[in-house]
Scaffold this motif. Structure first.
Motif, PDB file in Angstrom:
ATOM      1  N   ARG A 108       0.777  -1.192   0.016  1.00 26.78           N
ATOM      2  CA  ARG A 108      -0.011  -0.079   0.045  1.00 26.78           C
ATOM      3  C   ARG A 108       0.874   1.347   0.023  1.00 26.78           C
ATOM      4  O   ARG A 108       1.972   1.317   0.469  1.00 26.78           O
ATOM      5  CB  ARG A 108      -0.781   0.128   1.079  1.00 26.78           C
ATOM      6  N   LEU A 109       0.534   2.303  -0.404  1.00 30.39           N
ATOM      7  CA  LEU A 109       0.673   3.702  -0.543  1.00 30.39           C
ATOM      8  C   LEU A 109      -0.170   4.528   0.310  1.00 30.39           C
ATOM      9  O   LEU A 109      -1.310   4.392   0.230  1.00 30.39           O
ATOM     10  CB  LEU A 109       1.138   4.282  -1.882  1.00 30.39           C
ATOM     11  N   ASP A 110       0.502   5.333   1.119  1.00 37.77           N
ATOM     12  CA  ASP A 110      -0.376   6.393   1.923  1.00 37.77           C
ATOM     13  C   ASP A 110      -1.344   7.176   1.178  1.00 37.77           C
ATOM     14  O   ASP A 110      -1.045   7.288  -0.245  1.00 37.77           O
ATOM     15  CB  ASP A 110       0.555   7.289   2.823  1.00 37.77           C
ATOM     16  N   GLN A 111      -2.451   7.930   1.604  1.00 39.45           N
ATOM     17  CA  GLN A 111      -3.240   8.619   0.620  1.00 39.45           C
ATOM     18  C   GLN A 111      -2.615   9.695  -0.032  1.00 39.45           C
ATOM     19  O   GLN A 111      -3.064  10.164  -1.043  1.00 39.45           O
ATOM     20  CB  GLN A 111      -4.444   9.058   1.445  1.00 39.45           C
ATOM     21  N   ASP A 112      -1.502  10.274   0.602  1.00 43.61           N
ATOM     22  CA  ASP A 112      -0.981  11.429   0.068  1.00 43.61           C
ATOM     23  C   ASP A 112       0.316  10.958  -0.633  1.00 43.61           C
ATOM     24  O   ASP A 112       0.934  12.043  -1.325  1.00 43.61           O
ATOM     25  CB  ASP A 112      -0.507  12.433   1.107  1.00 43.61           C
ATOM     26  N   THR A 113       0.567   9.745  -0.775  1.00 44.96           N
ATOM     27  CA  THR A 113       1.812   9.344  -1.532  1.00 44.96           C
ATOM     28  C   THR A 113       1.325   9.032  -3.164  1.00 44.96           C
ATOM     29  O   THR A 113       0.229   8.491  -3.226  1.00 44.96           O
ATOM     30  CB  THR A 113       2.531   7.877  -0.922  1.00 44.96           C
ATOM     31  N   THR A 114       2.095   9.349  -4.031  1.00 48.17           N
ATOM     32  CA  THR A 114       1.808   9.202  -5.387  1.00 48.17           C
ATOM     33  C   THR A 114       2.772   8.082  -5.871  1.00 48.17           C
ATOM     34  O   THR A 114       3.684   7.628  -5.477  1.00 48.17           O
ATOM     35  CB  THR A 114       2.030  10.500  -6.262  1.00 48.17           C
ATOM     36  N   GLY A 115       2.382   7.560  -7.147  1.00 48.52           N
ATOM     37  CA  GLY A 115       3.363   6.825  -8.094  1.00 48.52           C
ATOM     38  C   GLY A 115       3.080   5.280  -8.421  1.00 48.52           C
ATOM     39  O   GLY A 115       1.830   5.007  -8.496  1.00 48.52           O
ATOM     40  N   LEU A 116       4.085   4.739  -8.490  1.00 43.72           N
ATOM     41  CA  LEU A 116       3.897   3.257  -9.180  1.00 43.72           C
ATOM     42  C   LEU A 116       3.218   2.350  -7.994  1.00 43.72           C
ATOM     43  O   LEU A 116       3.512   2.100  -6.957  1.00 43.72           O
ATOM     44  CB  LEU A 116       5.119   2.724  -9.591  1.00 43.72           C
ATOM     45  N   LEU A 117       2.171   1.733  -8.503  1.00 46.56           N
ATOM     46  CA  LEU A 117       1.445   0.771  -7.633  1.00 46.56           C
ATOM     47  C   LEU A 117       1.000  -0.216  -8.481  1.00 46.56           C
ATOM     48  O   LEU A 117       0.544  -0.265  -9.712  1.00 46.56           O
ATOM     49  CB  LEU A 117      -0.059   1.392  -6.967  1.00 46.56           C
ATOM     50  N   LEU A 184      15.268   7.511  -2.399  1.00 45.29           N
ATOM     51  CA  LEU A 184      15.597   6.390  -1.180  1.00 45.29           C
ATOM     52  C   LEU A 184      15.066   5.402  -1.690  1.00 45.29           C
ATOM     53  O   LEU A 184      13.960   4.998  -2.044  1.00 45.29           O
ATOM     54  CB  LEU A 184      14.692   7.078   0.092  1.00 45.29           C
ATOM     55  N   THR A 185      15.905   4.256  -1.500  1.00 45.05           N
ATOM     56  CA  THR A 185      15.873   2.809  -2.149  1.00 45.05           C
ATOM     57  C   THR A 185      15.769   1.920  -0.874  1.00 45.05           C
ATOM     58  O   THR A 185      16.612   1.755   0.036  1.00 45.05           O
ATOM     59  CB  THR A 185      16.924   2.511  -2.949  1.00 45.05           C
ATOM     60  N   LEU A 186      14.262   1.166  -0.562  1.00 44.63           N
ATOM     61  CA  LEU A 186      14.258   0.424   0.368  1.00 44.63           C
ATOM     62  C   LEU A 186      13.825  -0.997  -0.476  1.00 44.63           C
ATOM     63  O   LEU A 186      13.354  -1.075  -1.359  1.00 44.63           O
ATOM     64  CB  LEU A 186      12.826   0.866   1.032  1.00 44.63           C
ATOM     65  N   THR A 187      14.138  -1.953   0.536  1.00 45.68           N
ATOM     66  CA  THR A 187      14.003  -3.370  -0.140  1.00 45.68           C
ATOM     67  C   THR A 187      13.169  -4.177   1.222  1.00 45.68           C
ATOM     68  O   THR A 187      12.964  -5.580   1.042  1.00 45.68           O
ATOM     69  CB  THR A 187      15.430  -4.116   0.223  1.00 45.68           C
ATOM     70  N   GLU A 188      12.266  -3.348   1.954  1.00 48.13           N
ATOM     71  CA  GLU A 188      11.316  -3.766   2.807  1.00 48.13           C
ATOM     72  C   GLU A 188      10.318  -2.634   2.992  1.00 48.13           C
ATOM     73  O   GLU A 188      10.645  -1.851   2.533  1.00 48.13           O
ATOM     74  CB  GLU A 188      11.688  -4.516   4.289  1.00 48.13           C
ATOM     75  N   GLY A 189       8.971  -3.319   3.269  1.00 49.43           N
ATOM     76  CA  GLY A 189       7.996  -2.135   3.679  1.00 49.43           C
ATOM     77  C   GLY A 189       7.284  -2.113   4.949  1.00 49.43           C
ATOM     78  O   GLY A 189       6.330  -2.863   5.045  1.00 49.43           O
ATOM     79  N   LYS A 190       7.714  -1.207   5.591  1.00 48.35           N
ATOM     80  CA  LYS A 190       7.129  -1.316   7.339  1.00 48.35           C
ATOM     81  C   LYS A 190       6.079   0.004   7.084  1.00 48.35           C
ATOM     82  O   LYS A 190       5.983   0.870   6.073  1.00 48.35           O
ATOM     83  CB  LYS A 190       8.075  -0.905   8.113  1.00 48.35           C
ATOM     84  N   TYR A 191       5.225   0.073   8.085  1.00 50.53           N
ATOM     85  CA  TYR A 191       4.147   0.926   8.119  1.00 50.53           C
ATOM     86  C   TYR A 191       4.514   2.482   8.043  1.00 50.53           C
ATOM     87  O   TYR A 191       5.451   2.875   8.703  1.00 50.53           O
ATOM     88  CB  TYR A 191       3.266   0.630   9.197  1.00 50.53           C
ATOM     89  N   HIS A 192       4.479   3.336   6.882  1.00 53.83           N
ATOM     90  CA  HIS A 192       4.928   4.537   7.052  1.00 53.83           C
ATOM     91  C   HIS A 192       6.435   4.568   7.093  1.00 53.83           C
ATOM     92  O   HIS A 192       6.967   5.597   7.769  1.00 53.83           O
ATOM     93  CB  HIS A 192       4.434   5.315   8.223  1.00 53.83           C
ATOM     94  N   GLN A 193       6.968   3.685   6.561  1.00 51.49           N
ATOM     95  CA  GLN A 193       8.347   3.625   6.654  1.00 51.49           C
ATOM     96  C   GLN A 193       9.250   4.584   6.136  1.00 51.49           C
ATOM     97  O   GLN A 193      10.121   5.125   7.122  1.00 51.49           O
ATOM     98  CB  GLN A 193       9.027   2.298   6.059  1.00 51.49           C
ATOM     99  N   VAL A 194       9.084   5.256   5.263  1.00 54.22           N
ATOM    100  CA  VAL A 194       9.906   6.357   4.646  1.00 54.22           C
ATOM    101  C   VAL A 194       9.814   7.691   5.477  1.00 54.22           C
ATOM    102  O   VAL A 194      10.776   8.264   6.027  1.00 54.22           O
ATOM    103  CB  VAL A 194       9.433   6.978   3.104  1.00 54.22           C
ATOM    104  N   LYS A 195       8.482   7.855   5.749  1.00 53.94           N
ATOM    105  CA  LYS A 195       8.226   9.027   6.714  1.00 53.94           C
ATOM    106  C   LYS A 195       9.104   8.770   8.050  1.00 53.94           C
ATOM    107  O   LYS A 195       9.460   9.708   8.598  1.00 53.94           O
ATOM    108  CB  LYS A 195       6.638   9.249   6.823  1.00 53.94           C
ATOM    109  N   ARG A 196       8.900   7.777   8.627  1.00 51.36           N
ATOM    110  CA  ARG A 196       9.374   7.339   9.933  1.00 51.36           C
ATOM    111  C   ARG A 196      10.859   7.395   9.740  1.00 51.36           C
ATOM    112  O   ARG A 196      11.516   7.948  10.696  1.00 51.36           O
ATOM    113  CB  ARG A 196       8.778   6.041  10.383  1.00 51.36           C
ATOM    114  N   MET A 197      11.474   6.774   8.805  1.00 51.04           N
ATOM    115  CA  MET A 197      12.835   6.845   8.748  1.00 51.04           C
ATOM    116  C   MET A 197      13.533   8.212   8.795  1.00 51.04           C
ATOM    117  O   MET A 197      14.470   8.750   9.449  1.00 51.04           O
ATOM    118  CB  MET A 197      13.438   6.052   7.545  1.00 51.04           C
ATOM    119  N   ILE A 198      12.864   9.265   7.825  1.00 57.61           N
ATOM    120  CA  ILE A 198      13.117  10.541   7.415  1.00 57.61           C
ATOM    121  C   ILE A 198      13.088  11.277   8.883  1.00 57.61           C
ATOM    122  O   ILE A 198      13.718  12.342   9.484  1.00 57.61           O
ATOM    123  CB  ILE A 198      12.191  11.380   6.512  1.00 57.61           C
TER     124      ILE A 198
END
Length: 238
Positions: A108-117, A184-198
């Motif tokens: 899943r992508l967050d509601q405000d996230t765009t792009g490839l799904l 940013l390149t990730l190889t796993e997907g946690k909840y809100h991962q990019v936002k939380r890492m930033i």
């Protein structure tokens, strides 16, 4: 395979509905109107037209969608329109094990996230693409509130600790693309991962766009809200 069964397997409704489509002259095969629901065809690579829309037989459906902002990756959204409303009814109604389930989002992508799904009705494919053991890279274009620093990039590569996992989460790659943006390149997907890492490195995500999964890039000519079937070449890139 009977024509009504072909239409049913492709998501055009119940077998009764599919038989009605044929009998009412709404289905063309090889340029000819078909009115016999029991007519036999080899479904492999079969091209047919239903109510003016051309379709090709797909044993399993593999779809790429350019997810727009303000949409949820849920069939029962809580506050925003569902991405599934952007797909035609046959993709939403494809039967699985006797039940109408349609294609499902691969992650899943967050509601405000765009792009490839990606979406599919192939459960094994969803598992392969989603499993952290497979290390499928996903590239995100991140716009930040504050400037990028070399220390921030290094911390993301070294790993940051999120509040639900004591194990550090590392970026597979992190490349600044502007004063306040990075890939940013990730190889796993946690909840809100990019936002939380930033957030863990003292910054904030202002905009987030997924541009790539595996070797598959979001096509430049696929506008927000548009979709297309994945080709064999696309699947090979994944």
């Amino acid at each position: 395979m009977r024509l009504e069964d072909i239409l049913y397997r492709q998501g055009f409704g119940t077998r009764r509905v599919c038989a009605g489509l044929v009998q009412q002259g709404h289905v063309h095969v090889a340029g000819a109107v078909q009115t016999e629901a029991g007519a036999l065809f080899d479904p492999q690579d079969l091209l047919f037209v239903v109510q003016g829309q051309a379709w090709t037989w797909q044993e399993k459906a593999y779809v790429m969608l350019h997810k727009p902002a303000g949409t949820e990756c849920s069939q029962k959204p809580s506050a925003w329109p569902s991405v599934y409303t952007l797909l035609p009814a046959p993709l939403r109604q494809r039967p699985q094990k006797g039940a109408v389930q349609g294609v499902q989002a691969v992650g899943r992508l967050d509601q405000d996230t765009t792009g490839l799904l990606l979406l599919t009705d192939d459960g094994a494919f969803i598992h392969r693409m989603s499993s952290p053991k497979k290390h499928v890279p996903k590239v995100y274009q991140v716009t930040l509130r504050h400037p990028v620093s070399a220390q921030m990039v290094q911390r993301l590569l070294d790993g940051v600790v999120l509040d639900d996992d004591p194990r550090p989460v590392r970026a597979a790659a992190c490349e600044p693309t502007g004063p306040s943006s990075l890939d940013l390149t990730l190889t796993e997907g946690k909840y809100h991962q990019v936002k939380r890492m930033i957030a863990a490195v003292g910054n904030r995500v202002e905009a987030l766009h997924r541009s790539q999964i595996g070797g598959l890039h979001l096509p430049a000519d696929l506008a927000p809200g548009q979709w297309r079937m994945l080709s064999a070449q696309d699947l090979a890139l994944l």
